[in-house]
Design an enzyme around this catalytic site. Structure first.
Site, PDB file in Angstrom:
ATOM      1  N   CYS A  24      49.691  19.939 -15.610  1.00  0.00           N
ATOM      2  CA  CYS A  24      49.801  18.796 -16.515  1.00  0.00           C
ATOM      3  C   CYS A  24      51.087  18.871 -17.337  1.00  0.00           C
ATOM      4  O   CYS A  24      52.175  18.768 -16.807  1.00  0.00           O
ATOM      5  CB  CYS A  24      48.544  18.711 -17.378  1.00  0.00           C
ATOM      6  SG  CYS A  24      48.349  17.172 -18.286  1.00  0.00           S
TER       7      CYS A  24
ATOM      8  N   HIS B 133      52.083  16.097 -15.204  1.00  0.00           N
ATOM      9  CA  HIS B 133      51.428  14.834 -15.537  1.00  0.00           C
ATOM     10  C   HIS B 133      52.511  13.757 -15.515  1.00  0.00           C
ATOM     11  O   HIS B 133      53.646  14.013 -15.945  1.00  0.00           O
ATOM     12  CB  HIS B 133      50.795  14.928 -16.927  1.00  0.00           C
ATOM     13  CG  HIS B 133      49.938  13.757 -17.244  1.00  0.00           C
ATOM     14  ND1 HIS B 133      50.465  12.574 -17.724  1.00  0.00           N
ATOM     15  CD2 HIS B 133      48.604  13.569 -17.126  1.00  0.00           C
ATOM     16  CE1 HIS B 133      49.485  11.700 -17.894  1.00  0.00           C
ATOM     17  NE2 HIS B 133      48.345  12.283 -17.528  1.00  0.00           N
TER      18      HIS B 133
END
Length: 189
Positions: free
Chosen positions: A106, A126
């Site tokens: 992420c 992400h």
């Protein structure tokens, strides 16, 4: 292949799923996982107010190395805390110097950027972190859900946590162990 060890660095504001799912999957595979609190051994409040109790402080856990993998969860401000930490930089530089596996998910890969780790590698993050990660052209970017390049494994977010963790297991323990861990999880293929 017994005796593999993992260090998961947990800081305030970490993403819960990106922390707990990899810890759980690696432990199911027989990897000895140490959850290390960046600020100490006290319970850590994560990004969605779930509280996780570290096994040790990062200071103590780092003395117990080396580890077969060092894992950085995402979440905000968790990833930012990892990116700003001299202790995390030291752990990553040591791991990188040994070509030990480094895994980040992420927003976690932004700590690699901050600490100068893995320049030239292909990574994913992400989608909200893509622009930050690509500033300075230090990496090649992939839209893959999980990206492995050399001794770096990166992934996109909470929804890719299982795939991310199973990729780590496969890298450390082999495809057969990863398949054995995956089967009872009832994951979509």
């Amino acid at each position: 292949m017994a005796g593999k060890r993992a260090l998961v660095i947990l800081s305030k504001g970490a993403e819960e799923m990106e922390t707990v799912i990899p810890v759980d999957i690696m432990r199911r595979a027989g990897i000895a996982v140490t959850v290390a609190g960046l600020a100490g051994k006290e319970p850590v409040q994560c990004s969605r107010n779930v509280v996780i109790c570290p096994d040790a402080s990062l200071e103590d856990a780092s003395k117990q190395g080396p580890y077969d993998v060092v894992l950085l969860p995402g979440g905000m401000p968790g990833a930012q805390n990892l990116a700003e930490s001299p202790a995390v930089k030291e752990v990553l530089k040591d791991q990188d110097g040994r070509k030990g596996l480094i895994a980040a998910i992420c927003a976690g890969p932004t700590a690699l950027l901050s600490h100068g780790i893995g320049y030239g590698s292909t990574v994913t993050t992400h989608p909200a972190m893509k622009e930050k990660m690509m500033a300075g052209d230090h990496y090649k970017y992939s839209e893959a859900r999980v990206q492995k390049d050399g001794h770096y494994i990166t992934s996109r977010g909470p929804g890719t946590s299982f795939e991310f963790a199973l990729t780590i297991v496969e890298e450390l323990m082999g495809a057969e162990v990863a398949a054995q861990v995956k089967a009872p999880l009832i994951m979509k293929d």
